[in-house]
Motif scaffolding. Structure first.
Motif, PDB file in Angstrom:
ATOM      1  N   ARG A  10      -4.011   6.024   6.586  1.00 17.61           N
ATOM      2  CA  ARG A  10      -2.576   5.766   6.626  1.00 17.61           C
ATOM      3  C   ARG A  10      -2.234   4.883   5.443  1.00 17.61           C
ATOM      4  N   HIS A  11      -1.186   5.247   4.714  1.00 21.32           N
ATOM      5  CA  HIS A  11      -0.760   4.485   3.538  1.00 21.32           C
ATOM      6  C   HIS A  11       0.691   4.070   3.674  1.00 21.32           C
ATOM      7  N   GLY A  47      -1.648   4.628  -3.072  1.00 18.44           N
ATOM      8  CA  GLY A  47      -2.901   4.774  -2.346  1.00 18.44           C
ATOM      9  C   GLY A  47      -4.130   4.520  -3.192  1.00 18.44           C
ATOM     10  N   ARG A  93      -4.067  12.442   4.856  1.00 18.54           N
ATOM     11  CA  ARG A  93      -3.438  11.203   4.422  1.00 18.54           C
ATOM     12  C   ARG A  93      -2.030  11.164   4.995  1.00 18.54           C
ATOM     13  N   ASN A 143       1.489   9.075   4.897  1.00 16.24           N
ATOM     14  CA  ASN A 143       2.273   8.071   4.186  1.00 16.24           C
ATOM     15  C   ASN A 143       3.306   7.477   5.130  1.00 16.24           C
TER      16      ASN A 143
END
Length: 111
Positions: free
Chosen positions: A5-6, A10, A35, A37
């Protein structure tokens, strides 16, 4: 299956390297990465579905904080993973819920 999780820019190459190394150390072939966001659980739920349906065997994260943004959210995610029977590997410290001792450590976080 790797999940991260960003919230901003990243560090994907670093995280991918951690994921590949963790898999390689166990004799596993590194699978796909998801991924996410920002906040929410859409990416995580996609990762969980891929493990639950048998496409992948384990969900790998580099650190637990990649699963959620707050302690409350992390507890909820860990409960979800346990309820769905998803094996979790935390690459940074080797925590693997397939190991009964490590599963007990995760359970102690859940309460």
């Amino acid at each position: 299956m790797s999940f991260t999780r960003h919230l901003g820019g990243g560090d994907d190459p670093v995280q991918r390297g951690v994921f590949v190394a963790a898999c390689g150390a166990r004799g596993w072939e590194a699978g796909c990465s998801i991924r996410q966001n920002g906040s929410g659980m859409r990416g995580l739920m996609a990762a969980v579905r891929l493990v639950v349906t048998g496409r992948y065997d384990v969900l790998v994260v580099d650190t637990l904080d990649r699963l959620a943004g707050t302690d409350t959210a992390l507890t909820a995610v860990l409960r979800l993973l346990r309820r769905r029977g998803v094996r979790l590997l935390v690459a940074c410290d080797g925590t693997d819920t397939a190991d009964p001792v490590h599963a007990a450590v995760i359970d102690s976080l859940i309460g």
